[in-house]
Design a protein around this motif. Structure first.
Motif, PDB file in Angstrom:
ATOM      1  N   ARG A 209       0.841  -1.197   0.000  1.00 15.53           N
ATOM      2  CA  ARG A 209       0.000   0.000   0.000  1.00 15.53           C
ATOM      3  C   ARG A 209       0.877   1.248   0.000  1.00 15.53           C
ATOM      4  NH1 ARG A 209      -2.643   3.217   4.154  1.00 15.53           N
ATOM      5  NH2 ARG A 209      -4.443   4.279   3.230  1.00 15.53           N
ATOM      6  N   ILE A 210       0.660   2.106  -0.994  1.00 16.51           N
ATOM      7  CA  ILE A 210       1.396   3.369  -1.074  1.00 16.51           C
ATOM      8  C   ILE A 210       0.429   4.532  -0.857  1.00 16.51           C
ATOM      9  CG2 ILE A 210       3.291   2.561  -2.531  1.00 16.51           C
ATOM     10  CD1 ILE A 210       1.772   3.597  -4.975  1.00 16.51           C
ATOM     11  N   HIS A 211       0.946   5.598  -0.280  1.00 21.42           N
ATOM     12  CA  HIS A 211       0.140   6.784  -0.007  1.00 21.42           C
ATOM     13  C   HIS A 211       0.329   7.774  -1.159  1.00 21.42           C
ATOM     14  CE1 HIS A 211       0.938   4.827   3.879  1.00 21.42           C
ATOM     15  NE2 HIS A 211      -0.300   5.199   4.158  1.00 21.42           N
ATOM     16  N   ALA A 212       0.008   7.307  -2.353  1.00 19.26           N
ATOM     17  CA  ALA A 212       0.163   8.104  -3.576  1.00 19.26           C
ATOM     18  C   ALA A 212      -0.872   7.638  -4.583  1.00 19.26           C
ATOM     19  CB  ALA A 212       1.565   7.945  -4.155  1.00 19.26           C
ATOM     20  N   ASP A 213      -1.306   8.553  -5.448  1.00 20.25           N
ATOM     21  CA  ASP A 213      -2.271   8.230  -6.487  1.00 20.25           C
ATOM     22  C   ASP A 213      -1.526   7.596  -7.657  1.00 20.25           C
ATOM     23  OD1 ASP A 213      -4.338   8.041  -8.268  1.00 20.25           O
ATOM     24  OD2 ASP A 213      -4.646  10.201  -8.504  1.00 20.25           O
ATOM     25  N   ALA A 214      -1.155   6.345  -7.475  1.00 19.78           N
ATOM     26  CA  ALA A 214      -0.364   5.627  -8.476  1.00 19.78           C
ATOM     27  C   ALA A 214      -0.540   4.132  -8.261  1.00 19.78           C
ATOM     28  CB  ALA A 214       1.110   6.005  -8.370  1.00 19.78           C
ATOM     29  N   ARG A 215      -0.341   3.393  -9.338  1.00 14.56           N
ATOM     30  CA  ARG A 215      -0.335   1.930  -9.277  1.00 14.56           C
ATOM     31  C   ARG A 215       0.861   1.423 -10.064  1.00 14.56           C
ATOM     32  NH1 ARG A 215      -5.293   3.758  -8.804  1.00 14.56           N
ATOM     33  NH2 ARG A 215      -6.717   2.699  -7.352  1.00 14.56           N
ATOM     34  N   LEU A 216       1.520   0.442  -9.502  1.00 16.29           N
ATOM     35  CA  LEU A 216       2.720  -0.120 -10.119  1.00 16.29           C
ATOM     36  C   LEU A 216       2.484  -1.593 -10.406  1.00 16.29           C
ATOM     37  CD1 LEU A 216       5.709  -0.147 -10.973  1.00 16.29           C
ATOM     38  CD2 LEU A 216       6.316  -0.376  -8.554  1.00 16.29           C
ATOM     39  N   HIS A 217       2.720  -1.968 -11.665  1.00 16.37           N
ATOM     40  CA  HIS A 217       2.634  -3.358 -12.099  1.00 16.37           C
ATOM     41  C   HIS A 217       4.014  -3.842 -12.516  1.00 16.37           C
ATOM     42  CE1 HIS A 217      -1.488  -1.851 -12.716  1.00 16.37           C
ATOM     43  NE2 HIS A 217      -1.889  -3.095 -12.592  1.00 16.37           N
ATOM     44  N   ALA A 218       4.280  -5.130 -12.303  1.00 19.67           N
ATOM     45  CA  ALA A 218       5.525  -5.753 -12.751  1.00 19.67           C
ATOM     46  C   ALA A 218       5.178  -6.961 -13.609  1.00 19.67           C
ATOM     47  CB  ALA A 218       6.381  -6.171 -11.561  1.00 19.67           C
ATOM     48  N   GLY A 219       5.959  -7.176 -14.676  1.00 19.25           N
ATOM     49  CA  GLY A 219       5.689  -8.310 -15.555  1.00 19.25           C
ATOM     50  C   GLY A 219       6.948  -8.907 -16.150  1.00 19.25           C
ATOM     51  N   LEU A 220       6.841 -10.179 -16.522  1.00 22.41           N
ATOM     52  CA  LEU A 220       7.921 -10.908 -17.190  1.00 22.41           C
ATOM     53  C   LEU A 220       7.367 -11.446 -18.509  1.00 22.41           C
ATOM     54  CD1 LEU A 220       9.167 -12.974 -14.109  1.00 22.41           C
ATOM     55  CD2 LEU A 220      10.275 -10.944 -15.075  1.00 22.41           C
ATOM     56  N   PHE A 221       8.049 -11.140 -19.622  1.00 21.78           N
ATOM     57  CA  PHE A 221       7.536 -11.506 -20.939  1.00 21.78           C
ATOM     58  C   PHE A 221       8.649 -12.083 -21.808  1.00 21.78           C
ATOM     59  CE2 PHE A 221       4.750  -8.269 -19.277  1.00 21.78           C
ATOM     60  CZ  PHE A 221       3.486  -8.753 -19.580  1.00 21.78           C
ATOM     61  N   ASP A 222       8.303 -13.194 -22.461  1.00 21.14           N
ATOM     62  CA  ASP A 222       9.251 -13.825 -23.358  1.00 21.14           C
ATOM     63  C   ASP A 222       8.470 -14.515 -24.476  1.00 21.14           C
ATOM     64  OD1 ASP A 222      11.966 -14.377 -24.006  1.00 21.14           O
ATOM     65  OD2 ASP A 222      11.720 -16.438 -23.323  1.00 21.14           O
ATOM     66  N   GLY A 223       8.995 -14.459 -25.694  1.00 22.02           N
ATOM     67  CA  GLY A 223       8.376 -15.166 -26.809  1.00 22.02           C
ATOM     68  C   GLY A 223       6.972 -14.677 -27.111  1.00 22.02           C
TER      69      GLY A 223
ATOM     70  N   LEU B 283      -2.491  -0.272 -23.571  1.00 21.48           N
ATOM     71  CA  LEU B 283      -1.065  -0.572 -23.545  1.00 21.48           C
ATOM     72  C   LEU B 283      -0.897  -2.009 -24.007  1.00 21.48           C
ATOM     73  CD1 LEU B 283       1.679   0.722 -22.632  1.00 21.48           C
ATOM     74  CD2 LEU B 283       1.415  -0.603 -20.522  1.00 21.48           C
ATOM     75  N   LEU B 284      -0.144  -2.200 -25.084  1.00 19.69           N
ATOM     76  CA  LEU B 284       0.065  -3.513 -25.669  1.00 19.69           C
ATOM     77  C   LEU B 284       1.537  -3.900 -25.530  1.00 19.69           C
ATOM     78  CD1 LEU B 284      -1.998  -2.929 -28.947  1.00 19.69           C
ATOM     79  CD2 LEU B 284      -2.773  -4.036 -26.835  1.00 19.69           C
ATOM     80  N   LEU B 285       1.784  -4.979 -24.829  1.00 15.94           N
ATOM     81  CA  LEU B 285       3.145  -5.459 -24.591  1.00 15.94           C
ATOM     82  C   LEU B 285       3.312  -6.829 -25.243  1.00 15.94           C
ATOM     83  CD1 LEU B 285       3.494  -4.669 -20.757  1.00 15.94           C
ATOM     84  CD2 LEU B 285       3.965  -3.165 -22.695  1.00 15.94           C
ATOM     85  N   GLY B 286       4.451  -7.030 -25.928  1.00 18.15           N
ATOM     86  CA  GLY B 286       4.686  -8.323 -26.545  1.00 18.15           C
ATOM     87  C   GLY B 286       6.051  -8.424 -27.186  1.00 18.15           C
ATOM     88  N   ASP B 287       6.295  -9.546 -27.869  1.00 17.99           N
ATOM     89  CA  ASP B 287       7.578  -9.828 -28.522  1.00 17.99           C
ATOM     90  C   ASP B 287       8.737  -9.683 -27.540  1.00 17.99           C
ATOM     91  OD1 ASP B 287       6.320 -10.257 -31.019  1.00 17.99           O
ATOM     92  OD2 ASP B 287       6.248  -8.093 -31.361  1.00 17.99           O
ATOM     93  N   GLY B 288       8.537 -10.185 -26.345  1.00 18.31           N
ATOM     94  CA  GLY B 288       9.558 -10.065 -25.316  1.00 18.31           C
ATOM     95  C   GLY B 288      10.734 -10.995 -25.534  1.00 18.31           C
ATOM     96  N   GLU B 289      11.887 -10.519 -25.132  1.00 19.45           N
ATOM     97  CA  GLU B 289      13.103 -11.336 -25.101  1.00 19.45           C
ATOM     98  C   GLU B 289      13.651 -11.259 -23.681  1.00 19.45           C
ATOM     99  OE1 GLU B 289      15.914 -10.316 -28.164  1.00 19.45           O
ATOM    100  OE2 GLU B 289      14.308  -9.732 -29.544  1.00 19.45           O
ATOM    101  N   GLN B 290      13.232 -12.218 -22.853  1.00 26.69           N
ATOM    102  CA  GLN B 290      13.618 -12.269 -21.446  1.00 26.69           C
ATOM    103  C   GLN B 290      13.421 -10.893 -20.789  1.00 26.69           C
ATOM    104  OE1 GLN B 290      17.457 -14.147 -20.883  1.00 26.69           O
ATOM    105  NE2 GLN B 290      17.023 -15.695 -22.416  1.00 26.69           N
ATOM    106  N   ALA B 291      12.238 -10.320 -21.009  1.00 22.47           N
ATOM    107  CA  ALA B 291      11.949  -8.958 -20.572  1.00 22.47           C
ATOM    108  C   ALA B 291      11.372  -8.937 -19.161  1.00 22.47           C
ATOM    109  CB  ALA B 291      10.970  -8.293 -21.529  1.00 22.47           C
ATOM    110  N   GLU B 292      11.829  -7.986 -18.395  1.00 25.61           N
ATOM    111  CA  GLU B 292      11.221  -7.635 -17.104  1.00 25.61           C
ATOM    112  C   GLU B 292      10.837  -6.164 -17.191  1.00 25.61           C
ATOM    113  OE1 GLU B 292      11.937  -7.917 -12.272  1.00 25.61           O
ATOM    114  OE2 GLU B 292      13.544  -8.501 -13.644  1.00 25.61           O
ATOM    115  N   VAL B 293       9.592  -5.850 -16.859  1.00 27.64           N
ATOM    116  CA  VAL B 293       9.066  -4.513 -17.091  1.00 27.64           C
ATOM    117  C   VAL B 293       8.281  -4.018 -15.884  1.00 27.64           C
ATOM    118  CG1 VAL B 293       6.916  -5.320 -18.175  1.00 27.64           C
ATOM    119  CG2 VAL B 293       7.853  -3.073 -18.790  1.00 27.64           C
TER     120      VAL B 293
END
Length: 233
Positions: free
Chosen positions: A158-172, A216-226
């Motif tokens: 929980r953060i005391h800010a008007d924001a949201r943070l997402h984390a993702g791992l994408f490959d292939g 927001l469209l994410l793809g074509d990852g190569e061992q990506a962390e975002v």
């Protein structure tokens, strides 16, 4: 509209014990074009040499997130917290009315590589606070996992800010399609690997500053962390 900020365009400081890349103006690095984005004020990519670290120092009225990529980060603060942060964990420290803390790398022979993230709080002068949670890779694989939010939704910190943070791992063939709310800003920071963001190719350290886009469209990852930030405009 999407603006790219390439990794090589960031500020850089070499302190010997610390190498730091600054996405936004910080310390001796000043660029009036890059003072922040929405209520995101700092992303520093730091590498701390073994046996060194940040000595005790103070902060006020800032939400500070640490995201460890490699090694171990030892934290100690004036609230009585003494914790070690490892990859896969997210630490949130609310500086609020004032906190003193230190961060060190006590692991022999191993550099600590982490992101230091600052967000402007929704309210000044709150009581300082601390939270730390682990988010396994399987929860981020091929999807955007919420890791920080104002209400602690879905088990996020929980953060005391008007924001949201997402984390993702994408490959292939892994993909993500996230609707973007109107009147907000979205900041995409590619931690590692390579990834396409709405058709734009990012490599490690690059960022995409997104405004007035429906998705927001994410793809074509190569061992990506975002990391993907939903931010106050």
């Amino acid at each position: 509209m999407i603006a790219l900020r390439k990794s090589r365009e960031r500020g850089y400081a070499d302190h010997g014990w610390l190498q730091s890349h600054h996405s936004f103006s910080f310390a001796s690095y000043h660029d009036p074009r890059h003072m922040g984005f929405g209520n995101l004020r700092v992303i520093n990519e730091d590498r701390i040499a073994p046996g060194t670290g940040f000595g005790a120092h103070g902060h006020r009225d800032m939400e500070i997130i640490s995201y460890v990529l490699q090694g171990r980060l030892s934290h100690k603060d004036s609230m009585g917290n003494e914790q070690t942060i490892v990859p896969g964990e997210v630490q949130r420290m609310s500086a609020g009315s004032g906190v003193v803390h230190s961060e060190h790398n006590h692991a022999p022979g191993q550099t600590t590589h982490f992101l230091q993230i600052w967000l402007l709080p929704s309210e000044a002068g709150i009581a300082p606070g601390y939270e730390q949670k682990a988010f396994p890779d399987e929860e981020k694989r091929g999807r955007l996992r919420l890791v920080a939010s104002p209400d602690g939704a879905d088990g996020s910190v929980r953060i005391h800010a008007d924001a949201r943070l997402h984390a993702g791992l994408f490959d292939g063939a892994e993909r993500a399609d996230m609707p973007l709310p109107a009147g907000r800003k979205t900041y995409v920071h590619l931690v590692d690997g390579a990834l396409s963001v709405n058709g734009q190719r990012l490599t490690a350290g690059d960022a995409a500053l997104v405004e007035n886009e429906p998705r927001l469209l994410l793809g074509d990852g190569e061992q990506a962390e975002v990391l993907v930030f939903d931010l106050q405009a």
